[in-house]
Design an enzyme around this catalytic site. Sequence first.
Site, PDB file in Angstrom:
ATOM      1  N   GLU A 273       0.827  -1.220   0.000  1.00  0.00           N
ATOM      2  CA  GLU A 273       0.000   0.000   0.000  1.00  0.00           C
ATOM      3  C   GLU A 273       0.856   1.264   0.000  1.00  0.00           C
ATOM      4  O   GLU A 273       0.550   2.237  -0.669  1.00  0.00           O
ATOM      5  CB  GLU A 273      -0.898   0.021   1.243  1.00  0.00           C
TER       6      GLU A 273
ATOM      7  N   TYR B 276       1.933  -3.880  13.312  1.00  0.00           N
ATOM      8  CA  TYR B 276       0.791  -3.182  12.710  1.00  0.00           C
ATOM      9  C   TYR B 276      -0.088  -2.562  13.791  1.00  0.00           C
ATOM     10  O   TYR B 276      -0.415  -3.204  14.788  1.00  0.00           O
ATOM     11  CB  TYR B 276      -0.018  -4.158  11.861  1.00  0.00           C
TER      12      TYR B 276
ATOM     13  N   ASP C 160      -2.246  -4.066   3.691  1.00  0.00           N
ATOM     14  CA  ASP C 160      -2.238  -4.195   5.159  1.00  0.00           C
ATOM     15  C   ASP C 160      -3.061  -5.382   5.658  1.00  0.00           C
ATOM     16  O   ASP C 160      -4.046  -5.783   5.018  1.00  0.00           O
ATOM     17  CB  ASP C 160      -2.762  -2.896   5.793  1.00  0.00           C
TER      18      ASP C 160
END
Length: 747
Positions: A10, A295, A83
């Site tokens: 991304e 994350y 993600d």
Amino acid sequence: MTKNKLVIVESPAKAKTIEKILGKTYKVLSSYGHIIDLPKTKIGVDVNDNFKPSYNTIKGKGDIVKQLRDAAKKADKVFLASDPDREGESIAWHIANALKLNQDENNRIEFNEITEKAIKEAVKNPRKIDINKVNSQQARRILDRLVGYEISPFLWKMISPNTSAGRVQSVALKIICELEDKIKAFIPEKYWDIKGIFEEEFNLNLYKVENEKIDKLKDEKILKKIEKTHKKEYRVMSSKVSAKTKNPPLPLKTSTLQQLASSYLGFSASKTMMVAQKLYEGVEIRGEHRGLITYMRTDSTRISDEAKNMAKDYIIKNFGKEYLGTSVKTKKDNKKIQDAHEGIRPTNIDFTPEEIMQYLDKDQFKLYNLIWQRFLISQLAAMKYEQFEYILERENIEFRGSINKIIFDGYYKIFKEDEELPIGDFPDIKEGDIFTLTKLDVKEDYTKPPSRLTESSLVKTLETEGIGRPSTYASIIETLKKREYVELKNKSFVPTDVGYEVKSKLDKYFPNIMNIKFTAQMEDELDEVDGGEKNWIDLLKEFYKELQEYEEKCKIALNEELEKIVESDVKSKDGKYYLIMKIGRFGKYLASPDSESKENISLKGINIPMEDIKNGKIFVKEQLDLLNKKKEGQRTDLISETGYPMLLKYGRFGAYLESENYKEDEIRKTIPKEIKDKIEKKIFKEEDGILLIKESFEEIQREEERILKQAGKCEKCGKPFKIGNGRWGKFLACTGYPTCKNIKKIK
């Protein structure tokens, strides 16, 4: 060697790092987030064809899509590495469709951290795109579209075109408004806080009366009964030592990260996520790009075995084996937690905040320090202590005392809770001992209304109620602020008049959208879609059928409201008529009942009770006069450099000063915070309509002159200092800026 494998991520910040990790046979490109989305100017969902979405390439992303297609044609294998969440799964699906990839292939990879091991492991274990996750995200997106595009037009007609409805944001607004109602309706009650001092040595809290626990004593009769025992003997009815354990806090998840960053660092939810994103994507450390945290969008507190071992080695080396915590239980008490993710932690515990401080900017360091410390604390051993508790009783009145002794400090070695335990030596008190109540400490007070929500407590409330998801909290809060439905006062949310009106209308006409339990249930159903237990089209059909029923009722009510004549207490310029309220493109306004007259007055910012509108007569003259007075400004005893009085005016950012001859001299001045506060509290006196603030300005000027004289010249460049105003108050700044960036605290 040809690069015959393509990885699509991304963010461009990740691309170079991942390419370096994977080696020469891999090419890594970025999609720069979403490449496909619903159109911006229309609903983009066909409600008559199973809610079929009309996806378009996002404006400006055409060249990126072309670049990805060209690279995919040349590659032997394409990996989709967006993600690791539902939105990321949706992005991977859109890219697969745009590139015409075979979705039966294992081409989806995900990783929780940008480290060599995690990336290489992900490439070894690709999987198919999870269509259930994609459909769950599609359903959420379409639900939000239906609410926004179907309900907002009603608000435009009833309130103003600047208003909008949101499936989750409107419920958050309701929570804030209803809390404000409780605060306004709150009636303080008198209570007494009672402590007993026995033998002029032992300070005990009132515990029970007639076997009922007492927190705040509100019964004066009981108070008098307690006062009668002054100077009398009490017997020790209980005396015991208990072994206690205090476990370390759990690792961070998105909501707790946002809460702690708000409480300790003063970060907004959106700022926290923006800084965390940079830490996740990584920074240059000693010439190598390193991802620093896992994350940051997760509602799990689970920690991988690898990370536990990493923490184990660090703790044993730096604190000793005895400080190593046992396996930390994760808080997984409901099905909403997506436990595939880990909690938020550093990728390498040996990268201590102090060691990498030079590679981070100020905000990155603060947030990394918070994440690093919380992870370390979560892996430390529990704190063990003994608690000595004793209860004194007379005539069914009980006083309780306790003292604690730490047996093993555990995680307390580096972190103590905000509420510290009272620590000390255990007194020699046994059951049956007699003590005299030598003094009664009675403090009279009044109960306080509930506290307003801060960003931190709003996030906690949304999570507790099951509203939204970790990735949505920041955008919910930003939308409420951007739409001016709420304002921040002392870092707490206060609903504006517009916010109240939006909440009132939605509550009245769309109670299901504003129902907290309904919204939480919808989140559960989206989870069921993710788990393959529910069909996403069926979910949308059920929701839309109910929505249409409420829309029909709202249409009828709206037509009646628009047709009703509501008279005001404001007369037309010619004095013939009372102006009537109308609703137009820019909200409510006053107009003449004479169709030929073009007279109109905006009612923006005017609070009009719904009851008055229903009764057909509104009273707004006083508020309009006050608003006009504010616009014109109030004269002060300050004079501008051009010799004209300075007027106190109000703008978007509050009070400011403007020359009476502003059109010519263009003189405007900010007002120091301490003077603004006094203006708000109406402390300054008025004489003949002139606000007397000159003396306060002169006092501040004298103080600043004294500070500058004491500060002397800049020790770095020799230029004089000036006084600056920042987030944390006043400071000294060198006038040689930007050549010299020296700043100093004011002592």
